[in-house]
Structures are given as structure tokens and as C-alpha cells.
Motif scaffolding. Structure first.
Motif, PDB file in Angstrom:
ATOM      1  N   GLU A   1       0.830  -1.210   0.000  1.00 41.60           N
ATOM      2  CA  GLU A   1       0.000   0.000   0.000  1.00 41.60           C
ATOM      3  C   GLU A   1       0.864   1.260   0.000  1.00 41.60           C
TER       4      GLU A   1
ATOM      5  N   GLU B   1       1.150   4.083  -2.890  1.00 32.84           N
ATOM      6  CA  GLU B   1       0.925   5.501  -2.592  1.00 32.84           C
ATOM      7  C   GLU B   1       2.056   6.356  -3.154  1.00 32.84           C
TER       8      GLU B   1
ATOM      9  N   CYS C   1      -2.690   2.182  -7.795  1.00 27.65           N
ATOM     10  CA  CYS C   1      -3.412   1.375  -6.815  1.00 27.65           C
ATOM     11  C   CYS C   1      -2.555   0.154  -6.441  1.00 27.65           C
ATOM     12  N   PRO C   2      -2.809  -0.408  -5.261  1.00 27.78           N
ATOM     13  CA  PRO C   2      -2.042  -1.579  -4.829  1.00 27.78           C
ATOM     14  C   PRO C   2      -2.101  -2.751  -5.812  1.00 27.78           C
TER      15      PRO C   2
END
Length: 82
Positions: A20, A24, A29-30
Motif C-alpha cells: 500500500e 501511494e 493502486c495496490p
């Protein structure tokens, strides 16, 4: 056995990023990061069941992408001017 995506030694910096945090930083997105890991395009390592990232590795990887993109654009511009 090292497959090119795994780190052979335990990282010296214990402030590793999880998926995550790496997502970021990269602005994605993950799931995108997970896909990059699966295709062995981003450096990472496993600690137990956790997939982790050395911040310095992710920063260098991102910089190499920016450099490659800039170089590619420069070559295209030179071909267009010829």
C-alpha cells in the motif's frame, strides 16, 4: 534460490514499505503494484508472507522509468527532425 525479484539478504533498512505504501508513493493502486511484482518488474522481497519494498529500491526503480521515458522521447524527437 534467487529469482531476480527477491533480495538475497535481509534489508539493512528496517523501514520497509508494504504494498500500500509503495502504491501511494508511485501514485497507483495496490493492484497495479501487485501486478508489477508478479511480472518481476519492480524490486521487492518477502518476509514470511509479507511482500515488502525497500524505499530506496522503489525510488531508484521509478527514477529509471522516468529516465528511460525521457531518453525514448528524445530519440523519437530526433527521428522526427531528420
Amino acid at each position: 534460490m534467487e529469482d531476480g525479484n527477491e533480495r538475497a539478504e535481509f534489508p539493512k533498512n528496517t523501514d520497509a514499505w508494504n504494498i500500500e505504501r509503495a502504491a501511494e508513493y508511485l501514485g497507483v493502486c495496490p493492484r497495479t503494484v501487485a501486478s508489477l511484482v508478479k511480472s518481476k518488474k519492480i524490486p521487492s522481497y518477502k518476509l514470511g508472507k509479507r511482500r515488502l519494498f525497500q524505499p530506496s529500491d522503489v525510488i531508484a526503480w521509478r527514477a529509471s522509468l522516468v529516465e528511460a521515458t525521457t531518453l525514448s522521447q528524445g530519440i523519437r524527437e530526433q527521428k522526427g527532425a531528420a
